[in-house]
Design an enzyme around this catalytic site. Structure first.
Site, PDB file in Angstrom:
ATOM      1  N   GLU A   2       0.833  -1.210   0.000  1.00 58.06           N
ATOM      2  CA  GLU A   2       0.000   0.000   0.000  1.00 58.06           C
ATOM      3  C   GLU A   2       0.866   1.258   0.000  1.00 58.06           C
ATOM      4  O   GLU A   2       0.601   2.205  -0.750  1.00 58.06           O
ATOM      5  CB  GLU A   2      -0.918   0.006   1.223  1.00 58.06           C
ATOM      6  CG  GLU A   2      -1.799   1.238   1.298  1.00 58.06           C
ATOM      7  CD  GLU A   2      -2.650   1.291   2.557  1.00 58.06           C
ATOM      8  OE1 GLU A   2      -3.014   2.400   2.976  1.00 58.06           O
ATOM      9  OE2 GLU A   2      -2.951   0.210   3.140  1.00 58.06           O
ATOM     10  N   SER A   5      -7.838  -9.513   6.865  1.00 56.43           N
ATOM     11  CA  SER A   5      -7.790 -10.337   5.653  1.00 56.43           C
ATOM     12  C   SER A   5      -8.073 -11.805   5.944  1.00 56.43           C
ATOM     13  O   SER A   5      -7.948 -12.647   5.052  1.00 56.43           O
ATOM     14  CB  SER A   5      -6.411 -10.211   4.986  1.00 56.43           C
ATOM     15  OG  SER A   5      -6.115  -8.872   4.662  1.00 56.43           O
TER      16      SER A   5
END
Length: 285
Positions: free
Chosen positions: A127, A268
């Site tokens: 990210e 996740s």
């Protein structure tokens, strides 16, 4: 042994959205390879499941055949990666988390105003790499106090914008902002916090849980930033905490003196895995 589960926990909306996009794309093109640039989300079980369905994960755009279909992960990508994909005539399927896309948009806007940007995040994380690529000459990643000191020597402007990776801990973000102010920077913040609501809620939940239990187990992959932050948050209030990537790793954790165990899972991590962990612990008593 008493068992408590943090609420909320587990998969966030951005991860669920990315998985839905991946599954829908695979179902729409049966028998075709879906090339994925980086892991869709940082969870080895999710990645293995997608590979079984026909996804292939790569770390270089050049590894994808020209004209093929590419899925961008929930972590987002830099403009350079976008351009490389277009140059190879790839069909782009974008699963970037909307909260990550927000930070990209902020980076572009502030960079267009010639601002100096401090990005609170973990160096090398997918990210952060993507956001940094929006304006590499103007964005400086700060992960530690030393990074802030180095930035003070490097940057002449007294004012800078502070953005952040969506999955950093609130404590880390606040500490770096305080560091920037301490060395004399005038700090400009975005209208809304970049740390996503799911990250904030899960960190608060594990903090509250850690104050009540003897030990916390966090179920998540070792490359999952938000999972590692959950461990850090639990430890910050004096609680033992362990990150385990699978049920097999449970045997490596000494629970002999634990009377009250807390469990949670990263953003996740599929709920099925947490249910399996809870069942295994119940079997152990």
């Amino acid at each position: 042994m008493k068992l408590s589960v943090a609420e909320p926990h587990g998969m966030c909306s951005g991860v669920a959205r990315a998985l839905e996009i991946a599954h829908r794309t695979l179902e729409a093109h049966p028998g075709e390879t879906l090339w994925c640039f980086h892991e869709l989300v940082h969870n080895e079980h999710v990645v293995a499941d997608l590979q079984a369905r026909g996804a292939v994960f790569v770390d270089e755009i050049d590894a994808i055949p020209e004209g093929a279909r590419v899925l961008f992960s929930a972590h987002g990508v830099s403009p350079a990666v976008q351009a490389a994909a277009q140059a190879r005539n790839l069909e782009i399927v974008d699963a970037t988390c909307p909260f990550v896309a927000k930070v990209h948009a902020e980076a572009r806007r502030f960079a267009s105003e010639q601002a100096v940007i401090a990005l609170v995040g973990h160096k090398g994380h997918d990210e952060v790499v993507g956001i940094l690529g929006e304006a590499p000459e103007q964005i400086h990643v700060i992960e530690s106090t030393d990074d802030v000191e180095a930035l003070r020597k490097q940057v002449m402007q007294s004012t800078l914008v502070v953005l952040s990776q969506t999955t950093v801990s609130g404590a880390m973000y606040e500490a770096r902002v305080a560091d920037l102010k301490a060395v004399g920077f005038e700090v400009v913040l975005p209208k809304t916090l970049d740390i996503c609501y799911a990250t904030r809620e899960r960190q608060q939940a594990v903090r509250e849980l850690a104050l009540q239990v003897d030990c916390v187990l966090v179920l998540g992959s070792r490359n999952s930033s938000n999972s590692k932050r959950l461990v850090e948050v639990a430890e910050s209030v004096g609680c033992r905490a362990h990150l385990i990537a699978s049920l097999d790793e449970l045997q490596t954790v000494d629970l002999t003196d634990v009377q009250h165990l807390g469990i949670t899972s990263g953003a996740s991590t599929p709920e099925t895995l947490l249910n399996e962990l809870r069942h295994r612990l119940e079997q152990l008593g």
